[in-house]
Design a protein around this motif. Structure first.
Motif, PDB file in Angstrom:
ATOM      1  N   SER B 345     -22.323  15.053  14.290  1.00 24.07           N
ATOM      2  CA  SER B 345     -22.283  16.306  12.474  1.00 24.07           C
ATOM      3  C   SER B 345     -23.070  15.787  11.558  1.00 24.07           C
ATOM      4  O   SER B 345     -23.151  16.761  10.602  1.00 24.07           O
ATOM      5  CB  SER B 345     -20.920  15.577  12.725  1.00 24.07           C
ATOM      6  N   GLU B 360     -16.013  20.008  17.250  1.00 23.76           N
ATOM      7  CA  GLU B 360     -16.614  21.459  17.200  1.00 23.76           C
ATOM      8  C   GLU B 360     -18.349  21.005  18.779  1.00 23.76           C
ATOM      9  O   GLU B 360     -19.194  21.267  19.013  1.00 23.76           O
ATOM     10  CB  GLU B 360     -17.470  22.305  16.208  1.00 23.76           C
ATOM     11  N   LEU B 361     -17.949  19.764  18.407  1.00 17.69           N
ATOM     12  CA  LEU B 361     -19.889  19.109  19.458  1.00 17.69           C
ATOM     13  C   LEU B 361     -19.071  18.846  20.093  1.00 17.69           C
ATOM     14  O   LEU B 361     -19.670  17.879  20.721  1.00 17.69           O
ATOM     15  CB  LEU B 361     -19.893  18.158  18.311  1.00 17.69           C
ATOM     16  N   ASP B 413     -24.303  16.782  26.289  1.00 18.19           N
ATOM     17  CA  ASP B 413     -23.194  18.300  25.636  1.00 18.19           C
ATOM     18  C   ASP B 413     -23.498  17.892  24.730  1.00 18.19           C
ATOM     19  O   ASP B 413     -23.451  19.145  23.608  1.00 18.19           O
ATOM     20  CB  ASP B 413     -21.582  17.604  26.178  1.00 18.19           C
ATOM     21  N   ARG B 416     -26.972  19.199  23.340  1.00 17.52           N
ATOM     22  CA  ARG B 416     -27.100  20.095  24.000  1.00 17.52           C
ATOM     23  C   ARG B 416     -26.559  20.860  22.855  1.00 17.52           C
ATOM     24  O   ARG B 416     -27.061  21.392  21.885  1.00 17.52           O
ATOM     25  CB  ARG B 416     -26.028  20.880  25.255  1.00 17.52           C
ATOM     26  N   ARG B 417     -25.488  21.116  21.991  1.00 21.88           N
ATOM     27  CA  ARG B 417     -24.709  21.349  20.898  1.00 21.88           C
ATOM     28  C   ARG B 417     -25.914  21.632  19.375  1.00 21.88           C
ATOM     29  O   ARG B 417     -25.522  21.534  19.176  1.00 21.88           O
ATOM     30  CB  ARG B 417     -23.330  21.356  20.785  1.00 21.88           C
ATOM     31  N   ALA B 420     -29.078  22.792  19.713  1.00 26.34           N
ATOM     32  CA  ALA B 420     -28.575  24.426  19.524  1.00 26.34           C
ATOM     33  C   ALA B 420     -28.766  24.844  18.187  1.00 26.34           C
ATOM     34  O   ALA B 420     -28.456  25.881  17.684  1.00 26.34           O
ATOM     35  CB  ALA B 420     -27.506  25.029  20.813  1.00 26.34           C
ATOM     36  N   ARG B 421     -27.291  23.180  17.074  1.00 27.28           N
ATOM     37  CA  ARG B 421     -27.304  24.118  16.052  1.00 27.28           C
ATOM     38  C   ARG B 421     -28.154  23.478  15.297  1.00 27.28           C
ATOM     39  O   ARG B 421     -28.055  24.187  13.951  1.00 27.28           O
ATOM     40  CB  ARG B 421     -25.393  23.255  15.850  1.00 27.28           C
TER      41      ARG B 421
END
Lengths: 96, 423
Positions: B345, B360-361, B413, B416-417, B420-421
């Protein structure tokens, strides 16, 4: 809430026309986080708090969201060299 | 550049590129899987392991170097500069630490697994160089950072232990080929004490003084009792190392008793931090942390019992498991559950300027699977050691492997997030 109070833990609290100010610079982690949340949870601080910090308190943001407060990093404008490394955070109550 | 970005001087200026800490976390996730696979293959040897080359020694080092040390480096290079408010001197040494340590320990562990001392020495030299470079980075940051005195004290103790640990580790590696050490087993025990209690243990105890109050939203533990607990831990480690090298049961016993006192003092401080915190529900991560603390309390007790042959024929092996698997690995995963999404984050800024919520992450499902499988796996291996049954180790390792795969899914995961962000 109008006094310029220094608490035993080293934080400083005062009120100006733009809100209640909390200065937690120089305190060791996690005291800045705990002091800020403690002030919010007291309930008698009005709707705006300006927190003076040494570094951006990233771990504080989810806690503020949970408690219904928004946050914004604002310009430090005291004109004093001691403010150069300061991060000033403006917190606004979004819901009671 | 936005106003907010201009004033993000503090913590964000001390952030490393995310690929740096996360490459260590991804490597640790892979070694974690390899650890359970080796136990699955070599269950019989593991239940009565006392040292010597082979798959069991490889499994121990997959845990200590592959999982614990690799994760500790990734977390320390990112968290320490934020905590001490001093940026690391440069970024390139961290990349070099990775490229020396991770390939080095793969070769080292392959040498152990394959009973090949020459391969082991080659890997040990590279790993030693990487760890010494990391020790230098750690020392430089601690020297320049004036705050967090208790954490810094633990950091310095971990630094000294790391230097002694790698010197003894290199000597043990060379001894497999040359036999120059008078008592290989005594040096190996000292190496284990310096690694488990010294380097990793001191880092875990030290970072607890910041991380546990931060998660519980409480004040840091009072300094005087914190220093008392620290002093007791240092004395216990010094005496334990001396006792091991001298082969002295009484010195080891005194070390165990002082260590027990240090553990009780530390747990008392942590209990105060939790009970006075603004957040009472700490979730799954603190289920693991509390289990780890229970194992921390058991460690000196089992060590003392093993010392006097009161812990059964495999008491020494059980001591090693409770120290490395029960206390350190369980604590590490409890904390990692929280800090991996937190670190992610810190690298993501949303349109309004603030990082996203941690939820969210990170996906929670894999963490639950991991926690359950980790608990069953460690308890199963302990039962196998007590019952001297290799088949039980294989069953426990199979369950632990499922947990390791789930944790790798969680780590992947989050990465990956994060990617992506940021794109």
């Amino acid at each position: 809430m109008s006094c310029d109070c220094e608490s035993p833990d080293g934080s400083r609290l005062w009120t100006t026309s733009d809100g209640v100010h909390l200065d937690v610079r120089g305190l060791e982690c996690p005291a800045p986080l705990v002091q800020t949340l403690g002030l919010i949870e007291r309930g008698d601080v009005g709707n705006v708090i300006i927190v003076h910090l040494d570094q951006e308190p990233l771990f504080l943001y989810p806690e503020l969201d949970e408690r219904g407060w928004s946050h914004e990093v604002v310009a430090s404008s005291c004109g004093d060299p001691s403010c150069e490394d300061e991060v000033r955070l403006r917190l606004v109550r979004m819901r009671a | 550049m936005t106003l907010a970005a201009t004033f993000l001087g503090g913590a964000k200026s001390r952030l490393l590129p995310p690929s740096l800490p996360f490459r260590f976390f991804v490597a640790a996730a892979v070694f974690h899987i390899a650890l359970w696979i080796v136990l699955l293959v070599a269950g019989e040897e593991a239940v009565s392991f006392r040292g010597g080359l082979g798959p069991a020694l490889a499994a121990v080092h997959l845990l200590t170097l592959g999982v614990l040390t690799t994760t500790a480096i990734g977390a320390a290079v990112q968290l320490l500069p934020v905590a001490t408010r001093r940026a690391l001197a440069a970024v390139w040494p961290i990349r070099l630490v990775f490229w020396l340590t991770v390939p080095g320990l793969i070769v080292l562990i392959a040498g152990m697994y394959a009973y090949d001392p020459v391969v082991l020495i080659v890997g040990a030299v590279a790993t030693t160089a990487g760890l010494l470079l990391f020790a230098g980075l750690l020392a430089d940051n601690l020297r320049r950072g004036g705050s967090l005195q208790v954490v810094a004290a633990y950091g310095w103790a971990a630094f000294v232990a790391l230097i002694a640990l790698v010197v003894l580790g290199l000597a043990l590696s060379i001894d497999f080929e040359t036999g120059f050490l008078g008592d290989h087993a005594a040096v190996a025990l000292a190496h284990m004490i310096l690694g488990g209690f010294g380097f990793m243990g001191m880092l875990a105890l030290g970072f607890s003084h910041v991380l546990v109050p931060m998660f519980a939203l409480s004040s840091a533990p009072a300094k005087r009792p914190a220093y008392a607990a620290f002093a007791a831990a240092v004395v216990a480690i010094v005496l334990g190392t001396m006792g091991a090298l001298l082969g002295s049961t009484p010195i080891l016993a005194v070390a165990g008793l002082i260590g027990l006192g240090a553990v009780i003092a530390h747990l008392w401080l942590m209990r105060i931090a939790l009970s006075t915190g603004m957040r009472k529900r700490l979730g799954l991560s603190f289920v693991l942390v509390r289990c780890a603390w229970a194992c921390l309390l058991l460690t000196p007790l089992i060590g003392l019992a093993a010392l006097y042959d009161w812990a059964g024929p495999n008491g020494a092996t059980l001591f090693g498991l409770v120290l490395l698997g029960g206390w350190l690995m369980t604590f590490l995963f409890g904390i990692l559950q929280r800090i991996i999404p937190f670190l992610a984050s810190m690298h993501v800024t949303q349109p309004k300027g603030a990082p996203p919520l941690l939820s969210e992450l990170a996906a929670e499902g894999p963490l639950t699977v991991h926690a359950v499988c980790h608990g069953v796996g460690v308890v199963g291996v302990a039962a196998a050691i007590i019952l001297d049954n290799g088949m039980i180790v294989r069953g426990a390792a199979g369950i632990g492997l499922i947990g390791a795969l789930a944790f790798a899914v969680f780590t992947g995961d989050v990465v990956r997030r994060l990617i992506a962000r940021r794109t």
